[in-house]
Design a protein around this motif. Structure first.
Motif, PDB file in Angstrom:
ATOM      1  N   LEU A  60       0.668  -1.317   0.075  1.00 29.24           N
ATOM      2  CA  LEU A  60      -0.050   0.249   0.055  1.00 29.24           C
ATOM      3  C   LEU A  60       1.010   1.165  -0.074  1.00 29.24           C
ATOM      4  O   LEU A  60       0.403   2.198  -0.568  1.00 29.24           O
ATOM      5  N   TYR A  61       1.931   1.211   0.822  1.00 26.59           N
ATOM      6  CA  TYR A  61       2.826   2.554   0.724  1.00 26.59           C
ATOM      7  C   TYR A  61       3.392   2.542  -0.962  1.00 26.59           C
ATOM      8  O   TYR A  61       3.555   3.884  -0.961  1.00 26.59           O
ATOM      9  N   LEU A  62       3.849   1.512  -1.218  1.00 29.50           N
ATOM     10  CA  LEU A  62       4.326   1.734  -2.695  1.00 29.50           C
ATOM     11  C   LEU A  62       3.418   2.267  -3.651  1.00 29.50           C
ATOM     12  O   LEU A  62       3.491   2.961  -4.429  1.00 29.50           O
ATOM     13  N   ALA A  63       2.066   1.625  -3.366  1.00 30.38           N
ATOM     14  CA  ALA A  63       0.865   2.218  -4.462  1.00 30.38           C
ATOM     15  C   ALA A  63       0.692   3.878  -4.032  1.00 30.38           C
ATOM     16  O   ALA A  63       0.516   4.411  -5.053  1.00 30.38           O
ATOM     17  N   ARG A  64       0.705   4.209  -2.732  1.00 29.60           N
ATOM     18  CA  ARG A  64       0.656   5.744  -2.496  1.00 29.60           C
ATOM     19  C   ARG A  64       1.699   6.612  -3.066  1.00 29.60           C
ATOM     20  O   ARG A  64       1.428   7.627  -3.701  1.00 29.60           O
ATOM     21  N   ALA A  65       2.832   5.938  -3.116  1.00 30.69           N
ATOM     22  CA  ALA A  65       4.142   6.563  -3.563  1.00 30.69           C
ATOM     23  C   ALA A  65       4.079   6.511  -4.949  1.00 30.69           C
ATOM     24  O   ALA A  65       4.527   7.655  -5.754  1.00 30.69           O
ATOM     25  N   ALA A  66       3.412   5.928  -5.662  1.00 31.15           N
ATOM     26  CA  ALA A  66       3.301   5.739  -7.132  1.00 31.15           C
ATOM     27  C   ALA A  66       2.226   6.241  -7.616  1.00 31.15           C
ATOM     28  O   ALA A  66       2.232   7.277  -8.870  1.00 31.15           O
ATOM     29  N   VAL A  67       1.036   6.697  -7.070  1.00 25.52           N
ATOM     30  CA  VAL A  67      -0.222   7.106  -7.492  1.00 25.52           C
ATOM     31  C   VAL A  67      -0.366   8.461  -7.112  1.00 25.52           C
ATOM     32  O   VAL A  67      -1.067   9.354  -7.796  1.00 25.52           O
ATOM     33  N   LEU A  68      -0.453   8.888  -5.865  1.00 27.28           N
ATOM     34  CA  LEU A  68      -0.680  10.191  -5.180  1.00 27.28           C
ATOM     35  C   LEU A  68       0.170  11.216  -5.577  1.00 27.28           C
ATOM     36  O   LEU A  68      -0.617  12.536  -5.943  1.00 27.28           O
ATOM     37  N   PRO A  69       1.341  11.404  -5.932  1.00 22.71           N
ATOM     38  CA  PRO A  69       2.074  12.371  -6.604  1.00 22.71           C
ATOM     39  C   PRO A  69       1.458  13.019  -7.811  1.00 22.71           C
ATOM     40  O   PRO A  69       1.159  12.152  -8.733  1.00 22.71           O
ATOM     41  N   GLY A  70       1.204  14.478  -7.866  1.00 21.53           N
ATOM     42  CA  GLY A  70       0.727  14.877  -8.969  1.00 21.53           C
ATOM     43  C   GLY A  70      -1.025  15.123  -8.863  1.00 21.53           C
ATOM     44  O   GLY A  70      -1.355  15.659 -10.172  1.00 21.53           O
ATOM     45  N   ARG A  71      -1.630  14.660  -7.982  1.00 19.04           N
ATOM     46  CA  ARG A  71      -2.948  14.457  -7.802  1.00 19.04           C
ATOM     47  C   ARG A  71      -3.334  15.824  -7.449  1.00 19.04           C
ATOM     48  O   ARG A  71      -4.671  16.016  -6.990  1.00 19.04           O
ATOM     49  N   GLY A  72      -2.548  16.662  -6.694  1.00 22.72           N
ATOM     50  CA  GLY A  72      -2.795  17.882  -6.228  1.00 22.72           C
ATOM     51  C   GLY A  72      -3.488  17.894  -4.975  1.00 22.72           C
ATOM     52  O   GLY A  72      -4.102  18.899  -4.729  1.00 22.72           O
ATOM     53  N   LEU A  73      -2.977  16.840  -3.885  1.00 23.00           N
ATOM     54  CA  LEU A  73      -3.727  16.900  -2.830  1.00 23.00           C
ATOM     55  C   LEU A  73      -3.262  18.104  -2.022  1.00 23.00           C
ATOM     56  O   LEU A  73      -1.949  18.289  -2.010  1.00 23.00           O
ATOM     57  N   ARG A  74      -4.257  18.526  -1.037  1.00 21.21           N
ATOM     58  CA  ARG A  74      -3.603  19.525  -0.087  1.00 21.21           C
ATOM     59  C   ARG A  74      -2.802  19.057   0.983  1.00 21.21           C
ATOM     60  O   ARG A  74      -2.802  17.676   1.254  1.00 21.21           O
ATOM     61  N   VAL A  75      -2.188  19.806   1.665  1.00 28.32           N
ATOM     62  CA  VAL A  75      -1.173  19.409   2.927  1.00 28.32           C
ATOM     63  C   VAL A  75      -2.097  18.821   3.849  1.00 28.32           C
ATOM     64  O   VAL A  75      -1.522  17.836   4.365  1.00 28.32           O
ATOM     65  N   PRO A  76      -3.171  19.336   4.348  1.00 25.09           N
ATOM     66  CA  PRO A  76      -4.082  18.335   5.112  1.00 25.09           C
ATOM     67  C   PRO A  76      -4.166  16.928   4.790  1.00 25.09           C
ATOM     68  O   PRO A  76      -4.260  16.140   5.735  1.00 25.09           O
ATOM     69  N   ALA A  77      -4.571  16.786   3.648  1.00 28.32           N
ATOM     70  CA  ALA A  77      -4.912  15.456   3.156  1.00 28.32           C
ATOM     71  C   ALA A  77      -3.712  14.740   3.106  1.00 28.32           C
ATOM     72  O   ALA A  77      -3.570  13.515   3.395  1.00 28.32           O
ATOM     73  N   VAL A  78      -2.466  15.164   2.676  1.00 27.27           N
ATOM     74  CA  VAL A  78      -1.320  14.397   2.762  1.00 27.27           C
ATOM     75  C   VAL A  78      -1.066  13.866   4.142  1.00 27.27           C
ATOM     76  O   VAL A  78      -0.739  12.939   4.226  1.00 27.27           O
ATOM     77  N   GLY A  79      -1.179  15.008   5.283  1.00 28.85           N
ATOM     78  CA  GLY A  79      -1.037  14.484   6.588  1.00 28.85           C
ATOM     79  C   GLY A  79      -1.944  13.395   7.172  1.00 28.85           C
ATOM     80  O   GLY A  79      -1.378  12.501   7.719  1.00 28.85           O
ATOM     81  N   ALA A  80      -3.192  13.591   6.606  1.00 26.44           N
ATOM     82  CA  ALA A  80      -4.014  12.346   7.025  1.00 26.44           C
ATOM     83  C   ALA A  80      -3.854  11.170   6.445  1.00 26.44           C
ATOM     84  O   ALA A  80      -3.945  10.049   7.105  1.00 26.44           O
ATOM     85  N   VAL A  81      -3.444  11.232   5.244  1.00 24.29           N
ATOM     86  CA  VAL A  81      -2.890   9.861   4.608  1.00 24.29           C
ATOM     87  C   VAL A  81      -1.666   9.119   5.194  1.00 24.29           C
ATOM     88  O   VAL A  81      -1.806   7.998   5.712  1.00 24.29           O
TER      89      VAL A  81
END
Length: 256
Positions: free
Chosen positions: A219-240
């Protein structure tokens, strides 16, 4: 009502001056420690240990900010405002830590083992390179080492704690490049490739520690591959990352 709001606002500013807003630091401070407590036999002595650990972080943070601003800022007050918190937190650390070390002298060896990493962090602060990749990794290593300290205080052994500590290190070291791909280096394809490559290697290493660890690390690998470039705000990054840290704690306690 206005006076009450002003008092609350002033209190909030004072708290922000004393307590760092580095939200990601709290997970790496707490999760390995909590894993060490839960993997052993919880004892009362682990409470002052945690207090000393947090006080050490706070004292070091303000001391490092004093080093950085004393060299870089033209305003003497910018560095000076970190002196009082550093002294107060340092004195509190001594008040809590010295009696604990008197009861468990081996804690002094643990502190000595962490000191080189603190020196690396202090040097990076002085030259204003706190965001350097190696500085982040240097901060993660002693934090994960706290698992061994908390476990030993609870009657466990270093051999029992090595696997869990390495699992924590694999995850938290990976958060350093990953978070950069989400915020400061979000436009860097090199950072993204490096982060994905690290997480792929971490998945293999974690599976070698215990096959069940492949689940969270996939799951950590999937988030590193998928989430960058999605425009997530800092609070959302922190929540993940909070969710990922909680998942790590659950699996480490379950499999070791």
């Amino acid at each position: 009502m206005v006076c009450d709001a002003e008092v609350v606002s002033a209190a909030g500013r004072r708290i922000r001056r004393w307590i760092p807003d580095q939200h990601g630091a709290w997970a790496v401070l707490a999760v390995p420690y909590a894993a060490g407590v839960l993997l052993g036999d919880p004892v009362w002595g682990q409470l002052p240990l945690f207090a000393a650990w947090l006080l050490a972080y706070l004292a070091a943070y303000h001391a490092q900010q004093w080093l950085r601003l004393r060299r870089l800022s033209r305003n003497p007050r910018a560095a000076a405002r970190h002196v009082r918190p550093a002294v107060v937190f340092g004195a509190s650390l001594a008040a809590v830590g010295l009696p604990l070390a008197a009861l468990h002298p081996w804690l002094l060896l643990a502190a000595a083992a962490m000191s080189p990493f603190l020196a690396v962090n202090a040097w990076h602060a002085r030259v204003n390179r706190e965001r350097a990749l190696r500085n982040g990794v240097a901060a993660v290593v002693p934090a994960c080492g706290m698992l061994l300290v908390a476990l030993r205080l609870g009657g466990g052994t270093l051999a029992e704690g090595l696997g869990p500590a390495l699992a924590c290190l694999l995850y938290f070291a990976g958060t350093v490049p990953y978070v950069k791909t989400m915020i400061r280096e979000r436009n860097s394809s090199a950072y993204r490739r490096g982060s994905v490559a690290y997480h792929a290697c971490a998945l293999v290493a974690a599976a070698l520690l215990d096959p069940w660890l492949a689940v969270p690390f996939a799951l950590y690998l999937a988030r590193a591959a998928v989430l960058p470039g999605r425009g997530l705000r800092v609070p959302a990054v922190g929540a993940v990352e909070v969710a990922c840290s909680a998942l790590l704690l659950a699996f480490v306690v379950a499999v070791f």
